[in-house]
Design a protein around this motif. Structure first.
Motif, PDB file in Angstrom:
ATOM      1  N   TYR A   6     -87.045  -9.588 -70.382  1.00 39.55           N
ATOM      2  CA  TYR A   6     -87.714  -9.533 -69.088  1.00 39.55           C
ATOM      3  C   TYR A   6     -86.733  -9.009 -68.050  1.00 39.55           C
ATOM      4  O   TYR A   6     -85.602  -9.467 -67.967  1.00 39.55           O
ATOM      5  N   TYR A   8     -86.932  -9.108 -64.350  1.00 39.95           N
ATOM      6  CA  TYR A   8     -87.737  -9.657 -63.255  1.00 39.95           C
ATOM      7  C   TYR A   8     -87.712  -8.770 -62.016  1.00 39.95           C
ATOM      8  O   TYR A   8     -88.727  -8.607 -61.346  1.00 39.95           O
ATOM      9  N   SER A  11     -90.246  -6.098 -62.555  1.00 41.57           N
ATOM     10  CA  SER A  11     -91.529  -6.549 -63.121  1.00 41.57           C
ATOM     11  C   SER A  11     -91.826  -5.809 -64.417  1.00 41.57           C
ATOM     12  O   SER A  11     -92.902  -5.245 -64.613  1.00 41.57           O
ATOM     13  N   THR A  12     -90.844  -5.810 -65.312  1.00 43.98           N
ATOM     14  CA  THR A  12     -90.953  -5.065 -66.570  1.00 43.98           C
ATOM     15  C   THR A  12     -90.577  -5.966 -67.742  1.00 43.98           C
ATOM     16  O   THR A  12     -89.637  -6.744 -67.664  1.00 43.98           O
ATOM     17  N   ALA A  39     -98.200  -8.555 -70.962  1.00 45.97           N
ATOM     18  CA  ALA A  39     -97.354  -8.992 -69.846  1.00 45.97           C
ATOM     19  C   ALA A  39     -98.240  -9.499 -68.720  1.00 45.97           C
ATOM     20  O   ALA A  39     -99.438  -9.224 -68.677  1.00 45.97           O
ATOM     21  N   TRP A  43     -97.239  -6.302 -64.212  1.00 42.88           N
ATOM     22  CA  TRP A  43     -96.011  -5.996 -64.944  1.00 42.88           C
ATOM     23  C   TRP A  43     -96.243  -4.815 -65.865  1.00 42.88           C
ATOM     24  O   TRP A  43     -97.353  -4.577 -66.335  1.00 42.88           O
TER      25      TRP A  43
END
Length: 113
Positions: A6, A8, A11-12, A39, A43
């Motif tokens: 992740y 953060y 947002s991937t 996800a 994301w």
């Protein structure tokens, strides 16, 4: 098998080859779960190419495993340490004492303090 990472800040979620060491925000997934991964809303999921041929055991892997088993099965060379009647080495009061053994595993008791 794949590793999910992740990111953060972006947002991937990145799904790629199995990682060789642990990092925060990384999780190893089996093939079934890596295929069904979704996800959170908003994301992006990035799926990197995973080489499936590398995940199968090779002849070198089998040979290394056989060598490890042979090494573990060898009896240790005789020790110069005095031996108690139970076959455990005599330890001084400051070191751990072997309490029990099962196969190659040992249970050690800390010295009384």
């Amino acid at each position: 098998m794949a590793t999910l990472t992740y990111v953060y800040a972006d947002s991937t979620a990145v799904l790629g080859p199995l990682a060789t060491y642990a990092e925060p925000h990384c999780y190893d997934l089996c093939a079934e779960h890596s295929e069904r991964l979704t996800a959170p809303r908003g994301w992006e999921v990035v799926r990197l190419a995973i080489d499936t041929s590398a995940s199968r055991p090779s002849g070198d892997d089998l040979e290394a495993l056989a060598d490890a088993v042979r090494e573990a099965a060898r009896t240790p060379p005789p020790s110069d340490e005095p031996v108690e009647p139970a076959g455990r080495p005599v330890r001084d009061a400051t070191s751990a004492m072997e309490v029990a053994r099962r196969g190659h595993l040992r249970i050690l008791r800390s010295p009384e303090q």
